[in-house]
Design a protein around this motif. Structure first.
Motif, PDB file in Angstrom:
ATOM      1  N   UNK A  43       3.050 -16.419  19.904  1.00 49.56           N
ATOM      2  CA  UNK A  43       3.199 -16.753  18.308  1.00 49.56           C
ATOM      3  C   UNK A  43       2.645 -15.744  17.615  1.00 49.56           C
ATOM      4  N   UNK A  44       3.383 -15.289  16.840  1.00 49.54           N
ATOM      5  CA  UNK A  44       2.930 -14.034  15.737  1.00 49.54           C
ATOM      6  C   UNK A  44       3.790 -13.877  14.622  1.00 49.54           C
ATOM      7  N   UNK A  45       3.101 -13.469  13.482  1.00 49.29           N
ATOM      8  CA  UNK A  45       3.672 -13.096  12.091  1.00 49.29           C
ATOM      9  C   UNK A  45       3.910 -11.549  12.013  1.00 49.29           C
ATOM     10  N   UNK A  46       5.122 -11.097  11.493  1.00 48.34           N
ATOM     11  CA  UNK A  46       5.434  -9.799  11.383  1.00 48.34           C
ATOM     12  C   UNK A  46       6.182  -9.604  10.103  1.00 48.34           C
ATOM     13  N   UNK A  67      15.201  13.669   8.386  1.00 49.64           N
ATOM     14  CA  UNK A  67      16.001  12.605   8.726  1.00 49.64           C
ATOM     15  C   UNK A  67      15.300  11.883   9.970  1.00 49.64           C
ATOM     16  N   UNK A  68      14.154  11.425   9.813  1.00 49.61           N
ATOM     17  CA  UNK A  68      13.383  10.750  10.993  1.00 49.61           C
ATOM     18  C   UNK A  68      13.883   9.369  11.413  1.00 49.61           C
ATOM     19  N   UNK A  69      14.126   8.904  12.680  1.00 51.57           N
ATOM     20  CA  UNK A  69      14.187   7.829  12.874  1.00 51.57           C
ATOM     21  C   UNK A  69      12.735   6.989  13.078  1.00 51.57           C
ATOM     22  N   UNK A  70      13.001   5.565  12.160  1.00 49.89           N
ATOM     23  CA  UNK A  70      11.801   4.882  12.460  1.00 49.89           C
ATOM     24  C   UNK A  70      11.775   3.844  13.322  1.00 49.89           C
ATOM     25  N   UNK A  71      10.815   3.677  13.995  1.00 46.95           N
ATOM     26  CA  UNK A  71      10.660   2.568  14.994  1.00 46.95           C
ATOM     27  C   UNK A  71       9.047   2.082  14.983  1.00 46.95           C
ATOM     28  N   UNK A  72       8.825   0.589  14.988  1.00 49.34           N
ATOM     29  CA  UNK A  72       7.564   0.077  14.861  1.00 49.34           C
ATOM     30  C   UNK A  72       6.775   0.577  16.335  1.00 49.34           C
ATOM     31  N   UNK A  73       5.607   0.756  16.090  1.00 48.53           N
ATOM     32  CA  UNK A  73       4.861   1.235  17.259  1.00 48.53           C
ATOM     33  C   UNK A  73       4.334   0.356  17.926  1.00 48.53           C
ATOM     34  N   UNK A  80       1.210   1.954  11.961  1.00 45.24           N
ATOM     35  CA  UNK A  80       2.052   0.910  12.624  1.00 45.24           C
ATOM     36  C   UNK A  80       3.440   1.548  12.966  1.00 45.24           C
ATOM     37  N   UNK A  81       3.690   2.848  12.889  1.00 44.00           N
ATOM     38  CA  UNK A  81       5.274   3.142  12.913  1.00 44.00           C
ATOM     39  C   UNK A  81       5.166   4.478  13.905  1.00 44.00           C
TER      40      UNK A  81
END
Length: 347
Positions: free
Chosen positions: A242-245, A209-215, A170-171
């Motif tokens: 509508x969604x849950x995260x 030191x990676x940068x993290x973002x949601x895929x 997911x990332x």
């Protein structure tokens, strides 16, 4: 000019000359020994971030090593002597200097934008201790077996840089190429600096030191209007998403406007893994829904999810109002700006 002042000036000149001829002073409790064997362990991220470490450990992250320079020692000083293909690089005088990021970028551009150069050591599994000779090394992280991992990213100021990227479930992790000196010193104020006081470290462990973002994945809302009535002008249809995260509920509103019959597609980016429910909550003047007013889809990487809605003209229905306006907020130049849209497909 008195003798004391003259002696002070001469001493300052001598010290300045000495500092200019010594690239780095080896401020250590023990002398630098470049004949000693060195070891390096590279972790994909901070070992204290258990969640990220577990995610990256399952992604089979490896590191390629390129030797950039040999380390040279002369009495109480040391320097780096670059080697091919990095021999045109300019090495800053202070390893803690911010320009080291620029040097790392120059080194990465030398080898990552061409198929000519191969790493000195390839596919080193993160967390594994390897034996190396002293010197300056470029670290390039990527997923094992991946051949398409080099990217150019641009920040808000328009500055571009070369990075590598690793995708997990997911990332999306973005790694900047990094330089490491062997031997090295303990961090001081969070910075590993070869001019730091203390003994030289020949067995070094570093954390990337990676940068993290949601895929992100894509959702298409496909809207078909079978018949268009020119008497009532444009027809606007409103959809609620509508969604849950991460344990939170999110809701958004998007619009599609027609000036004739036909089909339009609204594309929305959403985090991978979420289940999205799209509901048509407004069907425009004199139009009715054909079929269901609700659709559900799961957002996946490298796939386009799709929900479809159909409307037709209803001559027996009284007009139920005109169009709608959606406020779109953007942040730039240190402040928020709002623009009004009647059609989200214009984004």
């Amino acid at each position: 000019m008195n003798i004391r002042r003259l002696l002070a000036i001469l001493l300052a000149v001598v010290l300045s000359t000495l500092l200019a001829t010594q690239i780095w002073a080896a401020a250590a409790n023990e002398p630098l020994d470049l004949n000693r064997q060195c070891w390096l362990t590279v972790n994909p991220c901070s070992t204290s971030d258990k969640e990220m470490l577990e995610d990256l450990s399952g992604a089979d992250v490896v590191v390629d090593l390129y030797k950039v320079a040999d380390m040279k020692a002369e009495q109480n000083s040391y320097s780096f002597e670059t080697i091919k293909p990095f021999d045109l690089l300019k090495i800053p005088q202070d390893i803690a200097d911010d320009r080291w990021a620029e040097v790392a970028q120059s080194a990465a551009n030398t080898v990552l934008t061409s198929d000519t150069y191969t790493p000195d050591q390839k596919d080193i599994k993160t967390g594994t201790k390897i034996e190396l000779q002293s010197g300056l090394y470029l670290l390039v992280a990527h997923k094992k077996g991946d051949t398409d991992y080099v990217r150019t990213v641009t920040d808000e100021d328009g500055n571009s840089r070369t990075v590598t990227q690793v995708r997990t479930g997911k990332h999306l992790y973005t790694f900047a190429p990094e330089l490491v000196s062997l031997p090295s010193k303990l961090p001081e104020n969070g910075v590993i600096n070869t001019a730091n006081p203390g003994d030289w470290i020949y067995d070094l462990e570093v954390n990337l030191k990676p940068e993290l973002n949601d895929l992100k994945g894509k959702l298409e809302i496909v809207k078909t209007l079978r018949t268009f009535d020119t008497a009532y002008g444009s027809a606007t249809f409103v959809f609620q998403l509508d969604w849950d995260e991460n344990g939170k509920h999110y809701s958004d509103v998007r619009t599609i406007t027609f000036s004739s019959s036909g089909k339009q597609v609204l594309t929305v980016e959403l985090p991978v893994g979420v289940t999205i429910t799209v509901t048509e909550i407004y069907s425009g003047a004199k139009y009715e829904i054909v079929g269901s007013a609700e659709g559900t889809a799961v957002i996946e990487a490298d796939e386009v999810a799709r929900v479809e809605f159909v409307n037709d003209y209803d001559e027996d229905s009284p007009p139920n109002g005109g169009g709608t306006i959606t406020n779109k907020f953007t942040f730039s130049d240190g402040e928020w700006h709002v623009t009004q849209q009647v059609d989200s497909t214009e984004e």
